[in-house]
Design an enzyme around this catalytic site. Sequence first.
Site, mmCIF file in Angstrom:
data_model
loop_
_atom_site.group_PDB
_atom_site.id
_atom_site.type_symbol
_atom_site.label_atom_id
_atom_site.label_comp_id
_atom_site.label_asym_id
_atom_site.label_seq_id
_atom_site.Cartn_x
_atom_site.Cartn_y
_atom_site.Cartn_z
ATOM 1 N N ASP A 41 0.866 -1.176 0.000
ATOM 2 C CA ASP A 41 0.000 0.000 0.000
ATOM 3 C C ASP A 41 0.901 1.224 0.000
ATOM 4 O O ASP A 41 1.709 1.411 0.904
ATOM 5 C CB ASP A 41 -0.880 -0.028 1.257
ATOM 6 C CG ASP A 41 -1.572 1.305 1.545
ATOM 7 O OD1 ASP A 41 -1.752 2.094 0.595
ATOM 8 O OD2 ASP A 41 -1.920 1.546 2.711
ATOM 9 N N ASN A 82 1.316 7.229 3.073
ATOM 10 C CA ASN A 82 2.173 8.195 3.718
ATOM 11 C C ASN A 82 2.169 7.844 5.207
ATOM 12 O O ASN A 82 1.710 6.767 5.582
ATOM 13 C CB ASN A 82 1.744 9.634 3.435
ATOM 14 C CG ASN A 82 0.376 9.982 3.978
ATOM 15 O OD1 ASN A 82 0.084 9.812 5.150
ATOM 16 N ND2 ASN A 82 -0.491 10.490 3.106
ATOM 17 N N GLN A 112 -3.931 19.149 3.374
ATOM 18 C CA GLN A 112 -4.442 19.884 4.516
ATOM 19 C C GLN A 112 -3.507 19.691 5.698
ATOM 20 O O GLN A 112 -3.044 18.593 5.965
ATOM 21 C CB GLN A 112 -5.843 19.374 4.867
ATOM 22 C CG GLN A 112 -6.474 20.062 6.068
ATOM 23 C CD GLN A 112 -7.913 19.631 6.232
ATOM 24 O OE1 GLN A 112 -8.690 19.596 5.292
ATOM 25 N NE2 GLN A 112 -8.270 19.284 7.444
ATOM 26 N N GLU A 165 -3.525 4.231 -2.862
ATOM 27 C CA GLU A 165 -4.001 3.892 -1.519
ATOM 28 C C GLU A 165 -5.484 4.189 -1.362
ATOM 29 O O GLU A 165 -6.237 3.391 -0.789
ATOM 30 C CB GLU A 165 -3.204 4.661 -0.462
ATOM 31 C CG GLU A 165 -3.643 4.298 0.952
ATOM 32 C CD GLU A 165 -2.844 5.012 2.018
ATOM 33 O OE1 GLU A 165 -2.441 4.345 2.978
ATOM 34 O OE2 GLU A 165 -2.640 6.237 1.899
ATOM 35 N N GLU A 166 -5.931 5.325 -1.871
ATOM 36 C CA GLU A 166 -7.335 5.685 -1.742
ATOM 37 C C GLU A 166 -8.235 4.668 -2.438
ATOM 38 O O GLU A 166 -9.276 4.277 -1.906
ATOM 39 C CB GLU A 166 -7.572 7.065 -2.329
ATOM 40 C CG GLU A 166 -6.869 8.178 -1.577
ATOM 41 C CD GLU A 166 -7.099 9.508 -2.239
ATOM 42 O OE1 GLU A 166 -8.235 9.761 -2.681
ATOM 43 O OE2 GLU A 166 -6.155 10.305 -2.314
#
EC number: 3.2.1.143
Length: 542
Positions: free
Chosen positions: A266, A269, A283, A298-299
């Site tokens: 995966d 981060n 953000q 990953e998403e």
Amino acid sequence: METRGDLASILPFLPLVLRSSSLCWPSGALGSLKALALGSDVSRIRSGEVLFDAILDLRESLGLSSQPLAYGSASGFSSFFDELMSKEDSRIWFDNVVPEMARLLLQLPSLLESHYLKSDELFSEGKSGIRIMGPQEPGRVFLSQELIAALLSCAMFCLFPTSDRGFRGLPIINFDNLFAPLYWNEKQHQVQKVKCIVHYFERITSKMLTGSVSFERKVLHVDNSDHGLAYSSTTYWRSSTTPLCPFEVFSEGLIEDQPYEAIEVDFANEYFGGGALGQGCVQKDKHYQHYLGISKQEEIRFMINPELIVGMLFLPSMNANEAIEIVGVERFSSYSGYGHSFQFMGDYQDNKPYDSMGRRKTWIVAIDALCNPRMRQYGIEYLVRYALCNRLSETFPKHAKDIGNSESKGNPEGTSVSESSQARNFQGSRGIATGNWGCGAFGGDPEIKSMIQWLAASEGLRPFIHYYSFGEAALQKLEEATRWILQHGWTVSDLWSMLAEYCDQRLSSKTFNGFFDWLLPFSANTSSRALLFLVQTNLVAF
């Protein structure tokens, strides 16, 4: 229950309270959930707008009104369920799915208590119960798929407290950030992410799952090794005599579709899940940074395997010497595309077999990749850091022998062997299925990152590395380079030395070529200094 340290660590981040040694819902929330569970004829919830109002009422009864939801989330719920979803699908959602989710939430206290009791029975007290698993705290949590479904229902209804999550380095977990972008604009990829999640709830409320999933925080202690050297030192990597493992390049295909029992990487981060529950921006706040992406690797993985999301509840950010391994998540959705072209393509039936612990035979390891490393990725300290991260894909001691297939109470990890012919002589070890980790939106050099992963997999005695290049233009020479290196019988030390030499030249502006052009002899782009280094170190003969 009140004496449990594991429960005490997670309880501030749950919507439940502990009374008379039992977990329960506050009385106001209990009444609202019971009304929801009776169906839309009683609750009168037949639209996204009314559902969100009910969510706000639930949050008020839990004392969460002071913890605001993402701006635009109310309009996002309304937009999806009242406009983007067909009338028939919307009717099924409010008549069937929402009441079943409420019933799951009513069972959450008993599901959690049963979870702790079963964990103690199988693995001794406090060893695998759900808890905050902080940095440098190795450990494993086993969760039933039913408990995961209840926890994800909490996230869907935005019922998790959030006030201290950033301070503890925990990523966002409520789904308001998933729906909020629909208010700003109906980005197609964001709609598709929500469709995947909604489909998951449609599946689990029609037939509850009976398997289990484990989440393990792995910590590599860098101060010692089999060589008597620290993993974090350049001397360790430069002195390794470990042969490089077989390397196969796949220009087409997806990591999650690989046919072997390989560990699937995966591209994370430091925050497990990254921007899976958000949209396309970065953000920051003073406590932590999370990346809200555009349906990156990953998403996508978290959308088609939503059970991964529950790990975001209790797994704070990873340090450089840590990784997170997940075993047993089920896939629910088919998809096509990548980034802005990502699309939900309907149901997916996961047919992977189960192990003796009731987990699907799917192994995923999340490894931190630096965002936007630019020239610093060529610094020797960052080469060491990358190699260190990937070294955590190792499950067993480096020189363990005759481990066999010993799934037992004392070894719940399991050691089944891949059917790949390449894996025949590596009992107890699985290969690695990976790709452009830390590249793309994160800005890493794909040639360097591919070699770092090869080094780490080899040093971990992995039987093979299957590399899915996704058609990356910068990796056109990956197959040629790996074949050439293997033909010359290089070791980890040999490849490490060449990488270090190349990076030194990049930093000193003595070369501007990619690593493969710099490395491969007889190329018009090959640096004369690279050729000299190859000859001097006996890595190539002329």
